[in-house]
Scaffold this active site. Structure first.
Site, PDB file in Angstrom:
ATOM      1  N   LYS A  36       0.829  -1.210   0.000  1.00 33.95           N
ATOM      2  CA  LYS A  36       0.000   0.000   0.000  1.00 33.95           C
ATOM      3  C   LYS A  36       0.869   1.267   0.000  1.00 33.95           C
ATOM      4  O   LYS A  36       2.069   1.202   0.225  1.00 33.95           O
ATOM      5  CB  LYS A  36      -0.961  -0.032   1.196  1.00 33.95           C
ATOM      6  CG  LYS A  36      -1.889  -1.266   1.192  1.00 33.95           C
ATOM      7  CD  LYS A  36      -3.038  -1.151   0.195  1.00 33.95           C
ATOM      8  CE  LYS A  36      -3.632  -2.461  -0.277  1.00 33.95           C
ATOM      9  NZ  LYS A  36      -4.467  -3.215   0.629  1.00 33.95           N
TER      10      LYS A  36
HETATM   11  C1  LIG Z   1      -5.541  -4.373   0.881  1.00 35.43           C
HETATM   12  C2  LIG Z   1      -6.996  -4.172   0.935  1.00 35.43           C
HETATM   13  C3  LIG Z   1      -7.745  -4.487   2.078  1.00 35.43           C
HETATM   14  C4  LIG Z   1      -7.169  -5.222   3.245  1.00 35.43           C
HETATM   15  O1  LIG Z   1      -6.134  -4.565   3.870  1.00 35.43           O
HETATM   16  P1  LIG Z   1      -5.323  -5.350   5.003  1.00 35.43           P
HETATM   17  O2  LIG Z   1      -4.590  -4.256   5.710  1.00 35.43           O
HETATM   18  O3  LIG Z   1      -4.389  -6.285   4.282  1.00 35.43           O
HETATM   19  O4  LIG Z   1      -6.273  -6.050   5.863  1.00 35.43           O
HETATM   20  C5  LIG Z   1      -9.082  -4.158   2.110  1.00 35.43           C
HETATM   21  N1  LIG Z   1      -9.685  -3.586   1.054  1.00 35.43           N
HETATM   22  C6  LIG Z   1      -9.011  -3.298  -0.075  1.00 35.43           C
HETATM   23  C7  LIG Z   1      -9.737  -2.644  -1.200  1.00 35.43           C
HETATM   24  C8  LIG Z   1      -7.655  -3.607  -0.186  1.00 35.43           C
HETATM   25  O5  LIG Z   1      -7.004  -3.364  -1.318  1.00 35.43           O
END
Ligand SMILES: *Cc1c(COP(=O)(O)O)cnc(C)c1O
Length: 382
Positions: free
Chosen positions: A181
């Site tokens: 991210k």
């Molecule tokens: C990555 C992601 C998540 C989950 O995030 P985590 O921190 O890995 O739990 C949820 N929604 C979307 C759209 C994502 O891309």
């Protein structure tokens, strides 16, 4: 050339901060987490932020904090990572999918109305790839129909809807700091809110349901005392994660300016290609450019998407596909969902290819990616 699909942007600053945190002996939730929460809340213009071990935990707790459970319905997009929908199931509520807008790839706010019922308790819009959803319409609709807005902002650290940062608009906003991210702590998440009571509830629920106020009330009895007021979860952030997050937050402008630069190079290179659709952007908003999702008309090529991905892989370029629509997964099919009910999500999925977009790319690598994609598409026309 070897270009992975995604890489974090870590340097000596994170390493130094991590070492100092380890030496402080605060490994779990402690002062760094509190500092990161406070700085992150400021960054998104919100009041409260609760650090968690993932965005998935945030989505789960946000719904529980609103009392969502069996018999309730939560509206979201079929075009998301499955965590968004899974957390609705975890509460016992029913996910209701509203198809996407074929241009923005975000939930189609003009189709929301027909999905609202007496059981609708919340909507979870997802700011796909870092482009904000139509928040004015969504907030108005929530107010007039008496349901809440929980934003899945996993892609939207840095996103602004008009002039407002994502994180200060909905009732609660859930961010992800997963490795790939825009702001990465390995694993990690944050929920921001302006509602003190919701923030308190999230905090208690994230740590076994242990009541902090009980602790305050009885401090004279010793710091060992607590009262459990809810069968809570173990979802808290750690200071090791927060140490990384604090450094990443100071680097965010720099990281985003590189994402902006490379996404601009892509937009320019692909925008007048007949068989390629570039991601939608709007000068009204600030796109976080978490993902760069090309849409390619494979029906006009003699290669499939899988073959295209293999060709790029042979040239050293990693790619991905965002997303396999939730109703396409076997478990959701078993629940009775069908991709045929979401034609725009279905079509987007057939065409989508995510290409590398992250700060540690070089201009040379971006130019190489552009050249290889244009050559492959142009050499594969029917
Ligand atoms: C990555 C992601 C998540 C989950 O995030 P985590 O921190 O890995 O739990 C949820 N929604 C979307 C759209 C994502 O891309």
């Amino acid at each position: 050339m070897k270009i992975p699909y995604a890489l974090p942007y870590i340097d000596d600053q994170e390493i130094a901060e991590l070492i100092s945190t380890l030496k402080s002996n605060w490994l779990s939730r402690g002062p760094k987490t509190a500092e990161f929460e406070s700085k992150f809340a400021d960054y998104v213009d919100s009041e409260y932020a609760v650090g968690l071990n993932s965005c998935t935990a945030g989505l789960h707790l946000a719904q529980l904090a609103l009392g969502i459970g069996p018999g309730d319905e939560v509206i979201t997009t079929p075009y998301t990572f499955v965590a968004t929908a899974n957390t609705i199931l975890h509460t016992g509520a029913k996910p209701v999918f509203c198809d996407i807008d074929p241009i923005t790839m975000n939930i189609d706010h003009t189709k929301l109305e027909k999905h609202i019922t007496a059981n609708t308790k919340a909507i979870i819009p997802v700011h796909f790839a870092g482009l904000p959803c139509e928040m004015d319409t969504i907030m108005d609709m929530a107010k007039s129909n008496n349901f809440k807005v929980i934003e899945d902002a996993a892609h939207a650290v840095y996103t602004r809807y008009k002039k407002e940062p994502i994180g200060c608009i909905g009732d609660m906003t859930c961010f992800s700091f997963y490795t790939t991210k825009n702001l990465a702590t390995g694993e990690g998440g944050m929920v921001t809110t302006k509602d003190e009571e919701l923030a308190d509830r999230l905090r208690v629920m994230s740590l076994h349901g242990m009541d902090r106020n009980a602790w305050n009330r009885y401090t004279e009895k010793g710091s060992w005392f607590y009262e459990v007021i809810y069968p809570g979860y173990k979802y808290n952030m750690t200071d090791i994660q927060a140490a990384l997050g604090l450094v990443q937050l100071t680097k965010l402008e720099e990281m985003q300016s590189l994402r902006n630069k490379y996404s601009e190079m892509y937009q320019k290179a692909f925008s007048n290609q007949e068989l390629i659709t570039t991601p939608f952007d709007s000068s009204e908003h600030t796109h976080a450019w978490h993902l760069y999702v090309l849409r390619i008309d494979f029906e006009k090529l003699f290669i499939t998407r899988s073959e295209f991905i293999e060709i790029l892989k042979d040239k050293g370029i990693g790619t991905s596909v965002h997303f396999i629509p939730v109703p396409k997964h076997p478990y959701y099919k078993k629940l009775g969902y069908s991709i045929e009910d979401y034609p725009n999500a279905s079509k987007a999925y057939e065409e989508a290819v995510s290409i590398p977009l992250y700060p540690s790319l070089s201009e040379e690598q971006v130019n190489y990616i552009i050249e290889m994609i244009l050559t492959t598409v142009n050499n594969s026309k029917r």
